[in-house]
Design a protein around this motif. Sequence first.
Motif, PDB file in Angstrom:
ATOM      1  N   LEU A  91      24.766 -71.659  27.001  1.00  0.00           N
ATOM      2  CA  LEU A  91      23.765 -72.574  27.033  1.00  0.00           C
ATOM      3  C   LEU A  91      24.215 -73.989  26.493  1.00  0.00           C
ATOM      4  O   LEU A  91      25.142 -73.828  25.473  1.00  0.00           O
ATOM      5  CB  LEU A  91      22.782 -72.315  26.074  1.00  0.00           C
ATOM      6  N   GLY A  92      24.246 -75.179  27.247  1.00  0.00           N
ATOM      7  CA  GLY A  92      24.862 -76.334  26.887  1.00  0.00           C
ATOM      8  C   GLY A  92      25.930 -76.629  27.472  1.00  0.00           C
ATOM      9  O   GLY A  92      26.608 -77.735  27.610  1.00  0.00           O
ATOM     10  N   ARG A  93      26.849 -75.622  27.912  1.00  0.00           N
ATOM     11  CA  ARG A  93      28.132 -75.667  28.784  1.00  0.00           C
ATOM     12  C   ARG A  93      27.962 -75.588  30.045  1.00  0.00           C
ATOM     13  O   ARG A  93      28.279 -76.068  30.964  1.00  0.00           O
ATOM     14  CB  ARG A  93      29.104 -74.827  28.010  1.00  0.00           C
ATOM     15  N   ASP A  94      27.151 -74.445  30.399  1.00  0.00           N
ATOM     16  CA  ASP A  94      27.111 -74.014  31.842  1.00  0.00           C
ATOM     17  C   ASP A  94      25.784 -74.363  32.482  1.00  0.00           C
ATOM     18  O   ASP A  94      25.519 -74.120  33.560  1.00  0.00           O
ATOM     19  CB  ASP A  94      27.449 -72.647  31.996  1.00  0.00           C
ATOM     20  N   PHE A  95      24.699 -74.054  31.527  1.00  0.00           N
ATOM     21  CA  PHE A  95      23.186 -74.326  31.753  1.00  0.00           C
ATOM     22  C   PHE A  95      22.411 -74.947  30.934  1.00  0.00           C
ATOM     23  O   PHE A  95      23.016 -75.114  29.831  1.00  0.00           O
ATOM     24  CB  PHE A  95      22.548 -72.993  32.337  1.00  0.00           C
ATOM     25  N   LEU A  96      21.384 -75.549  31.206  1.00  0.00           N
ATOM     26  CA  LEU A  96      20.467 -76.084  30.189  1.00  0.00           C
ATOM     27  C   LEU A  96      19.105 -75.328  30.470  1.00  0.00           C
ATOM     28  O   LEU A  96      18.752 -74.993  31.303  1.00  0.00           O
ATOM     29  CB  LEU A  96      20.356 -77.687  30.308  1.00  0.00           C
TER      30      LEU A  96
END
Length: 285
Positions: A164-169
Amino acid sequence: MSVAPSLPATELPLVGSTDSTPDVVDGLAFAKLYGEPLFKLPNDLYIPPDALEIFLEAFEGPLDLLLYLIRKQNFNILDIPMAQVTLQYLEYVEQIRKHNLELAAEYLLMAAMLIEIKSRMLLPVNKTETGDEAEDPRAELVRRLLEYEQMKLAAYDLNAVPQLGRDFLHAQVFIETNTVLHWPHVDVVDLQAAWADVLKRATLVAHHKISREELSVREHMTGILRRLQSAKFVEFSDLFDPSKGAPVLVVNFVALLELAKETLIEITQAEAFAPIYVRLSYSPA
């Protein structure tokens, strides 16, 4: 003139290996000289010995460097050639010891361990008191390397998991859940003005007539309820018949107020200054 490219840890050349730098890398310049792209090294280019430096900071520790040397040359980790590995390890550590003593300290500790293992392997193998052969001096090092490699692979697998926060939100959607209609509040002044308008129209059609008439508020309440049952909304002024005179209008208005007091009817309007309507109160099932 000198060019000093820095090589990542995964692409470090072994000591003594030849330069395999291609003339052109995918048609792109591999360096710039005075702002101009450089696609091929000049034939008379002089590279000083200290230009190509190996940065051990790219390794995560002595075990990481040792495992890199073993895997790079496809050595069997269960049968490590200690003499060759120790020599290469010391050459790597010697290059950084000249520049960073604090970083080289932990690598020197591993170097001492490698030299000790190498020395023990040169000694004759003595049997234990039970007659069994002594444990291989490399056993403890092999165990640590296997555990480190296992944890390193597990770290790579964890890093590949979407984060979360790196690859998707998180997607956020706002949905309006309030579906109950709220009608504008009927002010007392508006109701008073509507009643005054009804009285004004009543005086226009009034006739002077002296008579005695008994008026019942309950009967007018019943009449209003019957009128509202046949229509969803009835305009306020339509509930009054100016031709019946002011006394009847007053009693009818009192009946209307009694019904509103007992919450049997609702007095509402669509918006401010709009016509006032009367309807039966809504009773949820």
